[in-house]
Design a protein around this motif. Structure first.
Motif, PDB file in Angstrom:
ATOM      1  N   ARG A 146       0.808  -1.223   0.000  1.00 33.81           N
ATOM      2  CA  ARG A 146       0.000   0.000   0.000  1.00 33.81           C
ATOM      3  C   ARG A 146       0.834   1.263   0.000  1.00 33.81           C
ATOM      4  NH1 ARG A 146      -2.941   1.189   4.366  1.00 33.81           N
ATOM      5  NH2 ARG A 146      -4.531   2.271   3.185  1.00 33.81           N
ATOM      6  N   GLN A 270      -5.014   9.473   9.300  1.00 32.39           N
ATOM      7  CA  GLN A 270      -6.398   9.850   9.024  1.00 32.39           C
ATOM      8  C   GLN A 270      -7.154   9.853  10.354  1.00 32.39           C
ATOM      9  OE1 GLN A 270      -9.439  11.206   8.248  1.00 32.39           O
ATOM     10  NE2 GLN A 270      -8.635  10.891   6.191  1.00 32.39           N
ATOM     11  N   THR A 273     -11.615   9.936  10.241  1.00 31.50           N
ATOM     12  CA  THR A 273     -12.274   8.626  10.243  1.00 31.50           C
ATOM     13  C   THR A 273     -12.138   7.982  11.618  1.00 31.50           C
ATOM     14  OG1 THR A 273     -11.602   8.388   7.943  1.00 31.50           O
ATOM     15  CG2 THR A 273     -12.391   6.420   9.039  1.00 31.50           C
ATOM     16  N   GLN A 277     -15.788   8.465  12.999  1.00 33.62           N
ATOM     17  CA  GLN A 277     -16.542   7.334  12.459  1.00 33.62           C
ATOM     18  C   GLN A 277     -16.418   6.117  13.364  1.00 33.62           C
ATOM     19  OE1 GLN A 277     -15.726   6.708   8.292  1.00 33.62           O
ATOM     20  NE2 GLN A 277     -16.389   8.762   7.732  1.00 33.62           N
ATOM     21  N   VAL A 393      -6.953  -4.204   4.939  1.00 35.99           N
ATOM     22  CA  VAL A 393      -6.800  -3.154   5.950  1.00 35.99           C
ATOM     23  C   VAL A 393      -8.016  -3.097   6.866  1.00 35.99           C
ATOM     24  CG1 VAL A 393      -5.324  -1.724   4.490  1.00 35.99           C
ATOM     25  CG2 VAL A 393      -7.752  -1.276   4.546  1.00 35.99           C
ATOM     26  N   LEU A 394      -9.172  -3.467   6.351  1.00 38.42           N
ATOM     27  CA  LEU A 394     -10.408  -3.352   7.122  1.00 38.42           C
ATOM     28  C   LEU A 394     -10.336  -4.165   8.406  1.00 38.42           C
ATOM     29  CD1 LEU A 394     -13.433  -2.435   7.192  1.00 38.42           C
ATOM     30  CD2 LEU A 394     -13.959  -4.602   6.079  1.00 38.42           C
ATOM     31  N   GLN A 400      -5.748   1.093   8.238  1.00 43.59           N
ATOM     32  CA  GLN A 400      -6.633   1.938   7.452  1.00 43.59           C
ATOM     33  C   GLN A 400      -6.352   3.429   7.656  1.00 43.59           C
ATOM     34  OE1 GLN A 400     -10.706   0.832   7.880  1.00 43.59           O
ATOM     35  NE2 GLN A 400     -11.460   2.521   6.633  1.00 43.59           N
ATOM     36  N   TYR A 401      -5.659   3.754   8.736  1.00 45.13           N
ATOM     37  CA  TYR A 401      -5.544   5.154   9.128  1.00 45.13           C
ATOM     38  C   TYR A 401      -4.149   5.731   8.881  1.00 45.13           C
ATOM     39  CZ  TYR A 401      -9.623   3.213  11.196  1.00 45.13           C
ATOM     40  OH  TYR A 401     -10.812   2.539  11.345  1.00 45.13           O
ATOM     41  N   PHE A 403      -0.675   6.343   6.326  1.00 39.80           N
ATOM     42  CA  PHE A 403      -0.289   6.476   4.922  1.00 39.80           C
ATOM     43  C   PHE A 403       1.181   6.880   4.874  1.00 39.80           C
ATOM     44  CE2 PHE A 403      -4.730   7.126   5.515  1.00 39.80           C
ATOM     45  CZ  PHE A 403      -5.324   6.465   4.458  1.00 39.80           C
TER      46      PHE A 403
ATOM     47  N   ALA B 135      -7.577   0.351  -0.767  1.00 42.50           N
ATOM     48  CA  ALA B 135      -7.488   1.480  -1.705  1.00 42.50           C
ATOM     49  C   ALA B 135      -7.326   2.776  -0.915  1.00 42.50           C
ATOM     50  CB  ALA B 135      -8.759   1.539  -2.547  1.00 42.50           C
ATOM     51  N   GLN B 136      -6.723   3.768  -1.551  1.00 46.31           N
ATOM     52  CA  GLN B 136      -6.520   5.051  -0.879  1.00 46.31           C
ATOM     53  C   GLN B 136      -7.047   6.164  -1.769  1.00 46.31           C
ATOM     54  OE1 GLN B 136      -2.338   5.427   0.149  1.00 46.31           O
ATOM     55  NE2 GLN B 136      -2.188   3.230   0.496  1.00 46.31           N
ATOM     56  N   ARG B 150      -7.339   9.041   2.808  1.00 45.43           N
ATOM     57  CA  ARG B 150      -8.226   8.114   3.509  1.00 45.43           C
ATOM     58  C   ARG B 150      -8.377   6.822   2.717  1.00 45.43           C
ATOM     59  NH1 ARG B 150     -13.278  10.318   5.383  1.00 45.43           N
ATOM     60  NH2 ARG B 150     -12.142  12.217   5.805  1.00 45.43           N
ATOM     61  N   THR B 151      -8.721   5.796   3.439  1.00 45.65           N
ATOM     62  CA  THR B 151      -9.016   4.505   2.831  1.00 45.65           C
ATOM     63  C   THR B 151     -10.517   4.317   2.895  1.00 45.65           C
ATOM     64  OG1 THR B 151      -6.892   3.516   3.365  1.00 45.65           O
ATOM     65  CG2 THR B 151      -8.726   2.015   3.072  1.00 45.65           C
ATOM     66  N   PRO B 152     -11.187   4.391   1.749  1.00 48.08           N
ATOM     67  CA  PRO B 152     -12.647   4.280   1.794  1.00 48.08           C
ATOM     68  C   PRO B 152     -13.067   2.885   2.259  1.00 48.08           C
ATOM     69  CG  PRO B 152     -11.861   4.184  -0.469  1.00 48.08           C
ATOM     70  CD  PRO B 152     -10.666   4.499   0.385  1.00 48.08           C
ATOM     71  N   TRP B 153     -14.230   2.830   2.843  1.00 41.84           N
ATOM     72  CA  TRP B 153     -14.734   1.563   3.380  1.00 41.84           C
ATOM     73  C   TRP B 153     -15.263   0.683   2.252  1.00 41.84           C
ATOM     74  CZ3 TRP B 153     -13.894   1.048   8.533  1.00 41.84           C
ATOM     75  CH2 TRP B 153     -13.763   2.212   9.305  1.00 41.84           C
ATOM     76  N   PRO B 154     -14.976  -0.601   2.295  1.00 46.68           N
ATOM     77  CA  PRO B 154     -15.724  -1.523   1.436  1.00 46.68           C
ATOM     78  C   PRO B 154     -17.158  -1.560   1.954  1.00 46.68           C
ATOM     79  CG  PRO B 154     -14.182  -2.742   2.854  1.00 46.68           C
ATOM     80  CD  PRO B 154     -13.997  -1.283   3.155  1.00 46.68           C
ATOM     81  N   ASP B 166     -17.155   6.561   1.269  1.00 46.33           N
ATOM     82  CA  ASP B 166     -16.983   7.257   2.549  1.00 46.33           C
ATOM     83  C   ASP B 166     -17.612   8.647   2.414  1.00 46.33           C
ATOM     84  OD1 ASP B 166     -16.196   7.840   5.132  1.00 46.33           O
ATOM     85  OD2 ASP B 166     -14.047   7.585   4.765  1.00 46.33           O
TER      86      ASP B 166
END
Lengths: 426, 445
Positions: A146, A270, A273, A277, A393-394, A400-401, A403, B135-136, B150-154, B166
């Motif tokens: 990534r 990030q 989020t 979230q 990443v999920l 996920q946060y 980079f 993905a970013q 940000r990494t969007p949510w699946p 997102d």
């Protein structure tokens, strides 16, 4: 970069912003804000200082739980040799004299100044190959699919740290000959004939309760950053049980015995989020482990954790099972899978930043070998877990946060070899 | 800091009020005393950033019909290496994160933002790629980065199927550039997908956020007949490529509105008929799902619809339901394409009812029993295949033993799909008890 507008900023925010700017005007602004800080002086006896550059722990303060506290203000100066070709003995003497000036000026402590200088693989390519039988210093590369990081391919990196903004600023000025004296010590030599500072690579940051929450005016830093959190992600870190000891991070043989290796990666975080979230429960599960949620081990900012992140051998063992049965795994439990005989491999001295006007982390860790860092990073990436209850990443820790933008590998030699070391001092 | 003003469109008039342009926060609440404030971000608060969508009280623990079809602006699909990506933009709206069996509702904060989505598919096979590879996205305005990457949510939604998305905060009106980075896909890939998707690709697109956009997406919301809100059922996939709203057919939804939901076969059957006008998207899958080529033509966006059960080769062991998902379970023998050895391959394909959207990022395991005695237990691996699409599979692990009629196969859902949910999917696919199927008398080769 110009000085920040003073209005609307707290004193702490302002000082932090001033450190980020750097230079003579920043130093003046800092003094104007604070008055001259009374900083304890250093020593004329270099032998009274530790032989390891990275021997900071005994000189730093500790928190109520006995965990070492990093100084508040940090500056990373990227340095490029001015002259082509191998450095001369005279160059070495200039560098050593300049660094000793700082040691004479400031106490070796968080109240004074601590610092290291490390050298890149690019530097050793230039001065003659490193004695690879004792130190393996690979070029920095991407460590996950990534990322596509820029490598730190300049020559050296100076890490300056102090609780006082004025000290890191003045030390930098002294190293580059922009002040005649530093804390009452004359500046007789400086680095400017040897090194050029790469201003676009100057990196700064901060650690300490409340410091991240001071930055909610920065784009990308939500107001939900807990008031007392010492780090942007909202939780305490750097627990002594989760840090390698300085001994564990030290090279034990060969010409660079007493040195260490350093990895520096700079990344965006990030936080919107993460804080607006994800719920607190999810943040704990992703940062530590799902069990930390069940057992309520953490508290608001990690105040219930004292000297350890609470990741037990049992929880580490359960990482793959947690992925499958809980649908989420924690960053801490994942990364801890790389421990050796239950002992952590990395001594982290990382700090948050708002360089570039957005929230980030300058991750800095010391370890005996860079390869140990790579192992921990692979464990943290957890690609073995992807598709087994968590995604790439999920719910797979905190991937996920973050980079990653840059990576650098360094040799931090022992103090005796810190000034422009040859590749094979033997 | 930035207290924004919200009007409240309460109660049963909400739909009407929202359609008429009421400013709202979608249940966020707000302080009416702030009504005269203006934010400091240049957005006049009289503008409507987020519609005030009506809430459904006490929805069933199952897929249900939401109050409305979401309106969105479709951007031109973009090619990126082996992929094509179709960006879609809507107003920011609630969605639900999942960790384990828990959900966490995410509400927009009322500031300028879009709900940014994209579908991603393989050019060669047309298969929508329903897996999280991290993905970013990076958003810029005038060369300045807006917010952090940000990494969007699946995510899954009834209209869009599987996609990434997102709520993305913006700096106000203007033109934005979005860079999408697509890392390699790490899950097990088989068939024509083996050894594919190994490079990182990037795609860039632009969009303009302004009053026209807001009016288009908020004004374009299509409210369903209130009597259907919260019924078990689902709205049909959107007509990608034909405009996201504005035709008269999209008010249709699957589901018969009664409480007898026990028989999904009826719904699937209905779906096949209802979808007559959606052939380009997934209706043809019923006849010839192997041929995805149609999907990538004509600027159409394929919908992530799995083949119906009867299209799977091998022996269909059953289509049991759990947590309102359907698990198509097939035993493939004599087809070693998916296996290393000679043992049968157990394939489990979980999907949503009605629209057959694949359910990704689950953990499934299987146990085989004979006369109450366990013969084997094993994990199923999430796999992408050009013929079977997303599924979970493994060799049966019986070593030298052969499966016999009457043996039972129990599929245990160790964790439900961790993908985020749009409205209407957030209460389903969470509590998913194990299901059992039996090896029939005749096993087809």
């Amino acid at each position: 970069m110009s000085l920040p507008d003073r209005t609307g900023l707290s004193r702490r925010e302002y000082l932090r912003a001033v450190v980020a700017v750097g230079g003579a005007s920043a130093l003046s602004a800092c003094v104007a804000e604070n008055g001259e800080t009374d900083v304890p002086g250093g020593t004329d006896d270099p032998d009274s200082l530790p032989s390891r550059q990275h021997a900071w722990n005994d000189a730093l303060s500790t928190d109520d739980d006995g965990n070492v506290q990093l100084p508040e203000h940090h500056v990373l100066l990227a340095l490029s040799l001015v002259e082509d070709g191998a450095p001369t003995d005279e160059d070495r003497e200039t560098v050593e004299t300049s660094l000793r000036t700082l040691e004479r000026a400031y106490e070796w402590s968080n109240e004074g100044l601590v610092f290291t200088i490390g050298y890149t693989p690019a530097y050793f390519d230039r001065v003659g190959s490193l004695a690879t039988e004792t130190v393996d210093l690979p070029e920095p590369t991407a460590l996950t699919t990534r990322e596509d990081p820029e490598p730190d391919d300049f020559d050296a990196l100076l890490h300056l740290a102090s609780d006082h903004a004025e000290v890191v600023l003045r030390a930098e000025e002294a190293l580059f000959g922009d002040v005649a004296d530093v804390n009452g010590v004359d500046v007789d030599a400086d680095l400017s004939s040897i090194f050029e500072r790469l201003d676009d690579q100057r990196r700064t940051g901060f650690v300490g309760p409340g410091l991240p929450a001071d930055h909610t005016d920065t784009s990308g830093v939500p107001e939900e950053v807990p008031e007392d959190a010492p780090f942007f992600m909202g939780f305490r870190s750097g627990f002594r049980a989760n840090q390698a000891t300085e001994d564990r991070a030290t090279i034990t043989e060969g010409p660079f015995e007493g040195g260490t290796t350093q990895h520096v990666s700079s990344m965006d975080i990030q936080l919107e989020t993460w804080f607006t979230q994800d719920s607190h429960r999810q943040r704990i599960a992703k940062m530590f482990s799902p069990e930390h949620v069940d057992e309520e081990l953490v508290g608001e900012i990690g105040e219930r954790l004292s000297t350890s992140s609470g990741v037990t051998d049992e929880r580490i063992e359960a990482t793959a099972e947690d992925a499958r049965t809980r649908g989420v795994v924690g960053h801490a439990q994942k990364a801890a899978r790389a421990r050796e005989d239950g002992q952590p491999l990395l001594l982290r001295r990382d700090f948050n930043t708002v360089d570039g006007d957005r929230p980030g982390l300058h991750f800095l860790s010391l370890q005996r070998e860079i390869e140990e860092f790579v192992r921990v990073r692979e464990a943290m990436t957890g690609s073995d877990l992807a598709g087994n209850g968590v995604g790439g990443v999920l719910n797979n820790g905190i991937l996920q946060y973050i980079f990653v933008n840059r990576r650098g590998n360094y040799l931090v030699p022992p103090r005796s070899l810190r000034a422009l070391p040859p590749g094979d001092p033997a | 800091m930035n207290r924004r003003r919200f009007f409240h469109c309460a109660g049963s008039v909400a739909a009407l009020a929202a359609a008429a342009g009421c400013i709202g926060s979608d249940g966020l609440g707000g302080d009416p005393d702030d009504a005269d404030d203006e934010t400091d971000d240049g957005i006049d608060d009289d503008r409507q950033v987020t519609p005030d969508l009506p809430e459904i009280e006490d929805p069933p623990d199952a897929v249900y019909v939401p109050t409305h079809r979401e309106a969105m602006r479709m951007l031109e699909p973009i090619e990126a290496g082996e992929y094509t990506l179709a960006p879609m933009l809507s107003y920011p709206h609630p969605f639900w994160l999942v960790d384990g069996r828990e959900t966490e509702r995410v509400d927009p904060d009322g500031g300028p933002a879009v709900h940014l989505m994209f579908s991603l598919w393989d050019d060669e096979t047309g298969i929508v790629l329903p897996v999280d590879a991290g993905a970013q996205i990076r958003v810029e305005q005038n060369g300045q980065q807006v917010g952090s990457p940000r990494t969007p949510w699946p995510m899954i939604s009834q209209e869009m199927g599987f996609h990434f998305g997102d709520n993305v905060p913006l700096d106000g009106d203007g033109t934005y550039t979005v860079e999408v980075t697509l890392p390699p896909i790490g899950v097990r890939k088989t068939g024509a997908l083996e050894d594919r998707f190994t490079e990182t690709e990037t795609a860039t697109f632009e969009f303009t956020y302004d009053e026209d956009f807001r009016q288009e997406v908020i004004g374009g919301i299509d409210y369903l007949d209130e009597e259907h809100w919260g019924e078990r059922g689902a709205i049909e996939p959107m007509e990608h490529g034909h405009g996201a709203h504005g035709d008269d057919e999209h008010g249709d939804h699957h589901g018969d509105g009664d409480d007898d939901h026990g028989d999904h076969d009826d719904h699937h059957g209905d779906g096949d008929d209802d979808h007559g006008d959606h052939d380009d998207h997934h209706g043809d899958g019923d006849d010839d799902h192997g041929d995805h080529d149609d999907h990538s033509d004509h600027g159409h966006v394929p919908y992530s619809s799995l083949p119906p059960a009867e299209d799977y080769s091998g022996t269909l062991l059953g289509e049991p339901e759990t947590g309102d998902a359907t698990l198509v379970i097939s035993l493939l023998e004599g087809d070693t394409r998916l296996t290393d050895g000679t043992e049968p391959y157990l394939l489990v394909s979980p999907r949503t009812p009605y629209n057959r959207v694949p359910l990704a990022d689950m953990a499934l395991s299987a146990t085989i029993d004979r006369d109450g005695e366990e013969l084997a237990t094993f994990d199923l691996e999430q796999t992408l295949d050009d013929e079977y699409d997303l599924h979970y599979g493994a060799e049966t692990g019986l070593d030298d033993a052969e499966l016999e009629p009457g043996d039972t196969v129990t599929i245990t859902v160790e964790s439900p799909p961790q993908v985020s949910r749009h409205r209407g999917y957030e209460t389903a696919f969470l509590e998913m008890p194990a299901v059992e199927v039996e090896i029939p008398e005749e096993v087809s080769e």
